[in-house]
Motif scaffolding. Structure first.
Motif, PDB file in Angstrom:
ATOM      1  N   ASP A 131       8.416  -7.249  -3.517  1.00  0.00           N
ATOM      2  CA  ASP A 131       7.758  -6.984  -2.037  1.00  0.00           C
ATOM      3  C   ASP A 131       8.365  -5.850  -1.590  1.00  0.00           C
ATOM      4  O   ASP A 131       7.463  -5.397  -0.447  1.00  0.00           O
ATOM      5  N   ARG A 132       9.204  -5.122  -1.859  1.00  0.00           N
ATOM      6  CA  ARG A 132      10.011  -3.979  -1.147  1.00  0.00           C
ATOM      7  C   ARG A 132       9.556  -2.839  -2.003  1.00  0.00           C
ATOM      8  O   ARG A 132       9.612  -2.622  -3.062  1.00  0.00           O
ATOM      9  N   PRO A 133       8.994  -1.682  -1.271  1.00  0.00           N
ATOM     10  CA  PRO A 133       8.668  -0.432  -1.990  1.00  0.00           C
ATOM     11  C   PRO A 133       9.921   0.156  -2.311  1.00  0.00           C
ATOM     12  O   PRO A 133       9.700   1.068  -3.695  1.00  0.00           O
ATOM     13  N   ASP A 134      11.007   0.078  -2.093  1.00  0.00           N
ATOM     14  CA  ASP A 134      12.268   0.736  -2.314  1.00  0.00           C
ATOM     15  C   ASP A 134      12.836   0.172  -3.814  1.00  0.00           C
ATOM     16  O   ASP A 134      13.076   0.883  -4.510  1.00  0.00           O
ATOM     17  N   ASN A 135      12.507  -0.927  -3.941  1.00  0.00           N
ATOM     18  CA  ASN A 135      12.793  -1.748  -5.198  1.00  0.00           C
ATOM     19  C   ASN A 135      11.732  -1.273  -6.137  1.00  0.00           C
ATOM     20  O   ASN A 135      12.414  -1.053  -7.676  1.00  0.00           O
ATOM     21  N   ILE A 136      10.666  -1.241  -5.797  1.00  0.00           N
ATOM     22  CA  ILE A 136       9.535  -0.861  -6.809  1.00  0.00           C
ATOM     23  C   ILE A 136       9.850   0.558  -7.376  1.00  0.00           C
ATOM     24  O   ILE A 136       9.612   0.930  -8.456  1.00  0.00           O
ATOM     25  N   ALA A 137      10.006   1.301  -6.132  1.00  0.00           N
ATOM     26  CA  ALA A 137      10.104   2.917  -6.649  1.00  0.00           C
ATOM     27  C   ALA A 137      11.219   2.996  -7.537  1.00  0.00           C
ATOM     28  O   ALA A 137      11.098   4.161  -8.488  1.00  0.00           O
ATOM     29  N   MET A 138      12.308   2.419  -7.439  1.00  0.00           N
ATOM     30  CA  MET A 138      13.539   2.573  -8.564  1.00  0.00           C
ATOM     31  C   MET A 138      13.013   2.115  -9.835  1.00  0.00           C
ATOM     32  O   MET A 138      13.308   2.915 -10.777  1.00  0.00           O
TER      33      MET A 138
ATOM     34  N   ASP B  98       9.918   2.156 -10.985  1.00  0.00           N
ATOM     35  CA  ASP B  98       8.996   3.138 -11.484  1.00  0.00           C
ATOM     36  C   ASP B  98       9.835   4.158 -12.157  1.00  0.00           C
ATOM     37  O   ASP B  98       9.554   4.690 -13.293  1.00  0.00           O
ATOM     38  N   GLY B  99      11.014   4.646 -11.383  1.00  0.00           N
ATOM     39  CA  GLY B  99      11.481   5.795 -11.827  1.00  0.00           C
ATOM     40  C   GLY B  99      12.197   5.438 -13.226  1.00  0.00           C
ATOM     41  O   GLY B  99      12.607   6.503 -13.979  1.00  0.00           O
TER      42      GLY B  99
END
Length: 206
Positions: A166-173, A175-176
């Motif tokens: 649910d957290r964009p920062d966790n998803i962004a990592m 994704d990277g």
């Protein structure tokens, strides 16, 4: 490359985690705002999630703020009321994935003691094929190390992992690192994504 494992965050994906909502009902919104402004409760919880003692960490913080001692201790003493209710549709799709033979992992910021407590209350937390729990690992999302260690331990290629958080920062990592990802906002959206990936039927996603 096909998906070889599905990864669930726990807080706000399988179990609602809204401490502010709990404290609003417990002491009222005005006092809750004052408490959270004066005491870094989320920072305290991060220490628990890093593997520090569940009760000891919270009670030590309470002793630092005697004017809020009872309210801070409540973070431990009534913790299961904060970590509730279960998100039933997400639980159903977790079980449907496993019934379909899809490996299901957890990747969650969760303390050692708090996860044991939650697992006693929510039996589905014992059903992961591989639970990656930050307290046991000594590192929390979105630190890249926790993602790297999941990849290494599971042996699944990043492009074959599908991760909901649910957290964009966790998803962004994630994704990277080349993982497939889903930013969780509601259980139906997550269920629909699993259908679109061919992992569930429409009936299983309901």
């Amino acid at each position: 490359m096909g998906i070889e494992a599905v990864i669930f965050d726990i807080g706000n994906v399988l179990i609602e985690w809204q401490p502010e909502r709990f404290y609003d009902s417990y002491i009222g919104e005005d006092r809750r705002r004052a408490l959270f402004a004066e005491v870094d409760l989320h920072g305290m919880n991060d220490r628990v999630d890093l593997g520090h003692d569940f009760q000891g960490t919270i009670y030590a913080k309470a002793d630092e703020h005697p004017e809020w001692r009872e309210e801070i201790r409540t973070w431990h003493d009534r913790w299961i009321e904060m970590a509730s209710p279960a998100i039933d549709q997400s639980v159903r799709v977790l079980r449907a994935l496993r019934a379909n033979g899809v490996p299901v992992f957890a990747l969650s910021n969760f303390g050692i003691g708090s996860f044991a407590h939650a697992s006693d209350h929510y039996d589905f937390l014992r059903e992961f094929d591989r639970p990656y729990i930050s307290g046991h690992m000594g590192v929390i999302k979105p630190d890249p190390e926790i993602y790297r260690r999941l990849e290494e331990d599971s042996g699944v290629a990043p492009a074959s992992l599908l991760f909901a958080d649910d957290r964009p920062d966790n998803i962004a990592m994630a994704d990277g690192r080349g993982w497939k990802t889903h930013l969780f906002t509601d259980p139906q959206g997550w269920a629909d994504r699993l259908v679109s990936e061919g992992l569930l039927t429409q009936a299983q996603a309901a």
